[in-house]
Design a protein around this motif. Sequence first.
Motif, PDB file in Angstrom:
ATOM      1  N   GLY A  73      53.150  44.224  38.824  1.00  0.00           N
ATOM      2  CA  GLY A  73      53.441  43.575  37.533  1.00  0.00           C
ATOM      3  C   GLY A  73      53.412  42.065  37.665  1.00  0.00           C
ATOM      4  N   HIS A  74      53.984  41.563  38.752  1.00  0.00           N
ATOM      5  CA  HIS A  74      53.991  40.120  39.008  1.00  0.00           C
ATOM      6  C   HIS A  74      52.549  39.605  39.114  1.00  0.00           C
ATOM      7  CE1 HIS A  74      55.007  36.704  42.052  1.00  0.00           C
ATOM      8  NE2 HIS A  74      54.697  36.233  40.871  1.00  0.00           N
ATOM      9  N   LEU A  75      51.733  40.305  39.912  1.00  0.00           N
ATOM     10  CA  LEU A  75      50.348  39.837  40.105  1.00  0.00           C
ATOM     11  C   LEU A  75      49.568  39.845  38.794  1.00  0.00           C
ATOM     12  CD1 LEU A  75      49.708  41.509  43.550  1.00  0.00           C
ATOM     13  CD2 LEU A  75      49.453  39.060  43.058  1.00  0.00           C
ATOM     14  N   ASP A 106      44.922  50.031  49.734  1.00  0.00           N
ATOM     15  CA  ASP A 106      45.241  48.601  49.617  1.00  0.00           C
ATOM     16  C   ASP A 106      44.977  48.032  48.214  1.00  0.00           C
ATOM     17  OD1 ASP A 106      46.325  46.261  50.488  1.00  0.00           O
ATOM     18  OD2 ASP A 106      44.507  45.511  51.443  1.00  0.00           O
ATOM     19  N   VAL A 107      45.522  48.718  47.235  1.00  0.00           N
ATOM     20  CA  VAL A 107      45.366  48.275  45.837  1.00  0.00           C
ATOM     21  C   VAL A 107      45.970  46.880  45.668  1.00  0.00           C
ATOM     22  CG1 VAL A 107      45.949  48.803  43.434  1.00  0.00           C
ATOM     23  CG2 VAL A 107      45.522  50.667  45.039  1.00  0.00           C
ATOM     24  N   LEU A 108      47.215  46.735  46.165  1.00  0.00           N
ATOM     25  CA  LEU A 108      47.912  45.455  45.969  1.00  0.00           C
ATOM     26  C   LEU A 108      47.197  44.312  46.689  1.00  0.00           C
ATOM     27  CD1 LEU A 108      50.387  45.378  44.215  1.00  0.00           C
ATOM     28  CD2 LEU A 108      51.780  45.149  46.265  1.00  0.00           C
ATOM     29  N   GLY A 109      46.649  44.607  47.869  1.00  0.00           N
ATOM     30  CA  GLY A 109      45.902  43.586  48.640  1.00  0.00           C
ATOM     31  C   GLY A 109      44.727  43.057  47.835  1.00  0.00           C
ATOM     32  N   ALA A 110      44.079  43.926  47.074  1.00  0.00           N
ATOM     33  CA  ALA A 110      42.923  43.509  46.263  1.00  0.00           C
ATOM     34  C   ALA A 110      43.385  42.592  45.124  1.00  0.00           C
ATOM     35  CB  ALA A 110      42.218  44.735  45.705  1.00  0.00           C
ATOM     36  N   TYR A 111      44.496  42.970  44.461  1.00  0.00           N
ATOM     37  CA  TYR A 111      45.026  42.147  43.367  1.00  0.00           C
ATOM     38  C   TYR A 111      45.467  40.780  43.919  1.00  0.00           C
ATOM     39  CZ  TYR A 111      45.237  46.195  40.131  1.00  0.00           C
ATOM     40  OH  TYR A 111      44.940  47.256  39.308  1.00  0.00           O
ATOM     41  N   GLU A 112      46.099  40.821  45.134  1.00  0.00           N
ATOM     42  CA  GLU A 112      46.531  39.563  45.772  1.00  0.00           C
ATOM     43  C   GLU A 112      45.335  38.669  46.084  1.00  0.00           C
ATOM     44  OE1 GLU A 112      48.768  41.000  49.110  1.00  0.00           O
ATOM     45  OE2 GLU A 112      50.601  41.130  47.907  1.00  0.00           O
ATOM     46  N   GLU A 113      44.233  39.281  46.498  1.00  0.00           N
ATOM     47  CA  GLU A 113      43.031  38.516  46.839  1.00  0.00           C
ATOM     48  C   GLU A 113      42.467  37.805  45.605  1.00  0.00           C
ATOM     49  OE1 GLU A 113      41.935  37.635  49.613  1.00  0.00           O
ATOM     50  OE2 GLU A 113      39.935  36.888  49.110  1.00  0.00           O
ATOM     51  N   ILE A 114      42.477  38.499  44.465  1.00  0.00           N
ATOM     52  CA  ILE A 114      42.018  37.851  43.220  1.00  0.00           C
ATOM     53  C   ILE A 114      42.934  36.667  42.896  1.00  0.00           C
ATOM     54  CG2 ILE A 114      41.854  38.170  40.686  1.00  0.00           C
ATOM     55  CD1 ILE A 114      39.480  39.382  42.198  1.00  0.00           C
ATOM     56  N   TRP A 115      44.245  36.875  43.029  1.00  0.00           N
ATOM     57  CA  TRP A 115      45.197  35.795  42.731  1.00  0.00           C
ATOM     58  C   TRP A 115      45.026  34.635  43.720  1.00  0.00           C
ATOM     59  CZ3 TRP A 115      47.158  32.990  39.480  1.00  0.00           C
ATOM     60  CH2 TRP A 115      48.289  32.183  39.705  1.00  0.00           C
ATOM     61  N   ARG A 116      44.833  34.959  45.008  1.00  0.00           N
ATOM     62  CA  ARG A 116      44.654  33.919  46.036  1.00  0.00           C
ATOM     63  C   ARG A 116      43.438  33.053  45.686  1.00  0.00           C
ATOM     64  NH1 ARG A 116      41.941  32.576  50.177  1.00  0.00           N
ATOM     65  NH2 ARG A 116      40.482  34.323  50.084  1.00  0.00           N
ATOM     66  N   SER A 146      43.059  41.239  33.662  1.00  0.00           N
ATOM     67  CA  SER A 146      43.631  41.367  35.008  1.00  0.00           C
ATOM     68  C   SER A 146      42.792  42.386  35.788  1.00  0.00           C
ATOM     69  CB  SER A 146      45.069  41.877  34.880  1.00  0.00           C
ATOM     70  OG  SER A 146      45.035  43.247  34.513  1.00  0.00           O
ATOM     71  N   PRO A 147      43.134  42.594  37.072  1.00  0.00           N
ATOM     72  CA  PRO A 147      42.391  43.628  37.829  1.00  0.00           C
ATOM     73  C   PRO A 147      42.612  45.043  37.277  1.00  0.00           C
ATOM     74  CG  PRO A 147      43.490  42.113  39.328  1.00  0.00           C
ATOM     75  CD  PRO A 147      44.028  41.809  37.954  1.00  0.00           C
ATOM     76  N   ASP A 148      43.594  45.232  36.391  1.00  0.00           N
ATOM     77  CA  ASP A 148      43.744  46.531  35.714  1.00  0.00           C
ATOM     78  C   ASP A 148      42.646  46.731  34.667  1.00  0.00           C
ATOM     79  OD1 ASP A 148      46.013  47.302  37.048  1.00  0.00           O
ATOM     80  OD2 ASP A 148      47.296  47.411  35.264  1.00  0.00           O
ATOM     81  N   THR A 149      42.152  45.651  34.104  1.00  0.00           N
ATOM     82  CA  THR A 149      41.245  45.766  32.944  1.00  0.00           C
ATOM     83  C   THR A 149      39.834  45.243  33.224  1.00  0.00           C
ATOM     84  OG1 THR A 149      41.911  43.607  32.065  1.00  0.00           O
ATOM     85  CG2 THR A 149      43.198  45.504  31.324  1.00  0.00           C
TER      86      THR A 149
END
Length: 251
Positions: free
Chosen positions: A58-60, A232-242, A206-209
Amino acid sequence: MLIIKSPLEVLDMAEELLYEGKAKKIFSTDDPNVLLVQYKDSLTAFNAKKRDEKAGKGHLNNVISSWIFTWLAKKGVESHFIKQVDETHQLIRKVEIIPLETIVRNVTTGSLCRRLGVEEGKKLSRPIIEFSYKSDALDDPLINDDHAIVLGWATEEEVATIKSIALKVNKLLTELFASVGVLLVDFKLEFGRDEKGRVLLADEISPDTCRFWDSKTHDHLDKDRFRKDLGDVLGAYEEIWRRLSARGMDA
Ligand code: UDP
């Protein structure tokens, strides 16, 4: 006049839970034109037949979506987004959601390939726009402009506005993501009407959409990691944010 309050005041402002969806909760505030959105950690796919929870998702999505809406506003695309207020909350303008999912595709994949039997991963000669009717009970069926207009979900003018904003968002986001080594494969937008009846971009980006592929490796950096059990779902979302935060808003 919209008065923006400090984050703590804003959280105090959450009055009544108006709606709880698969990924977000929406609260009323003391301003009838402003809503508070909470991004949840739940992940769902296939019309919620597959579900999971990932702490931090949710944060990402909140920071990614807030970043993208802020950047789009700088480029002249208005949305319902007002501001991010803390890790998982943002303030939005109240709109009446138009019950269409607007999908923009640049590369063939997903339901387009399943439905039409076309090869995966082909760059399209120009973007394709599709509409689905937003209905969980009917599994968001694919419709065309005529269905939307004749069945009264949007006027002809609104459909034209939606298409034109969707193409503009696609052009801007394709360039934005290319600048951080990401191919924007396809994405879903939602639109709403504000109190004056103007069509505004709404929901989240977002990476959800969206489908984000690493430009070089074509690694999936989005919800397909969950849909297809790639890990590694969260790792992918983190990579987009990074990549977005390292790039910065300028340019
Ligand atoms: N999408 C979405 N919500 C939906 C359906 C699709 O955000 O209810 C997004 C999806 O993440 C992808 C694009 O829209 O970026 C196109 O999805 P597609 O129609 O290929 O659906 P799928 O293959 O996921 O069934």
